[in-house]
Scaffold this motif. Structure first.
Motif, PDB file in Angstrom:
ATOM      1  N   LEU A 112     -41.546 -25.624  -7.199  1.00  0.00           N
ATOM      2  CA  LEU A 112     -41.938 -25.927  -8.219  1.00  0.00           C
ATOM      3  C   LEU A 112     -41.129 -24.826  -9.057  1.00  0.00           C
ATOM      4  N   ARG A 115     -39.175 -27.463 -11.303  1.00  0.00           N
ATOM      5  CA  ARG A 115     -39.176 -28.497 -12.146  1.00  0.00           C
ATOM      6  C   ARG A 115     -39.163 -29.539 -12.055  1.00  0.00           C
ATOM      7  N   ASP A 117     -40.435 -33.167 -11.342  1.00  0.00           N
ATOM      8  CA  ASP A 117     -41.322 -34.714 -11.644  1.00  0.00           C
ATOM      9  C   ASP A 117     -41.881 -35.068 -11.154  1.00  0.00           C
TER      10      ASP A 117
END
Length: 204
Positions: A112, A115, A117
């Protein structure tokens, strides 16, 4: 805009499989080929992209992010070891989407932070295709992961068959990655048709 990755997400290791699945109408295919140098990987990815040209299939390149950039791919998927050494800003600058594998809380936190998709969780069920240091996650973990990732797509992988798919989706998965249920099936083309019929009719 179509979901990325699609709800049915086969993973294969050859261009021939990519071409076969593209012709069948599969919308997302991951090419996972190991032990290649950058030039070999770029050539393989280029051939796979050519095999999907003119189709609705999106090709996701496993691990070989530099080769994916070289070949003009649009999507890449990294395991945790590859994430640790990958140049994520370079991947983003090249305009590629990024999917990441996770198996425990620490890996989810690392994923996470990048970041991505989408995030993949596995193995959901026992699998014989890879030697895993993680035991089966089970359906409850899917729901837990989904609550943590929120609207980000969550891919479930590992030992999932078409018969198990309804429970996996009901647990919270947005997409199911499939290997042996297609590639080791006695009638892969029929199995793909059944997967497509199910995932394209299943309520979202």
């Amino acid at each position: 805009m179509p979901q990325h990755p699609d709800r049915f997400y086969p993973i294969v290791d050859t261009v021939a499989w990519v071409q076969r699945l593209a012709r069948a109408g599969v919308r997302t295919v991951q090419l996972r080929a190991k032990d290649l140098d950058r030039a070999e990987a770029a050539a393989l990815v280029g051939a796979a992209l050519a095999a999907t040209a003119g189709t609705a299939t999106e090709l996701i390149v496993n691990d070989h992010w530099e080769a994916a950039i070289d070949a003009g791919a649009r999507h890449v998927h990294l395991g945790q070891e590859d994430l640790a050494v990958a140049d994520v800003p370079a991947i983003r600058k090249a305009g590629l989407t990024l999917g990441l594998s996770t198996h425990d809380e620490a890996e989810l936190e690392a994923a996470l932070a990048a970041r991505p998709d989408y995030v993949a969780l596995g193995p959901i069920y026992p699998t014989t295709l890879k030697v895993m240091r993680f035991g089966p996650q089970g359906l409850d973990r899917i729901g837990q992961w989904k609550r943590q990732v929120g609207p980000m797509p969550l891919v479930a992988i590992g030992g999932i068959t078409l018969e198990r798919a309804p429970g996996v989706f009901a647990a919270g998965a947005d997409s199911i990655a499939v290997v042996s249920d297609v590639t080791q099936n006695p009638d892969p083309d029929a199995r793909v048709r059944d997967w497509l019929a199910f995932t394209q009719s299943e309520p979202r």
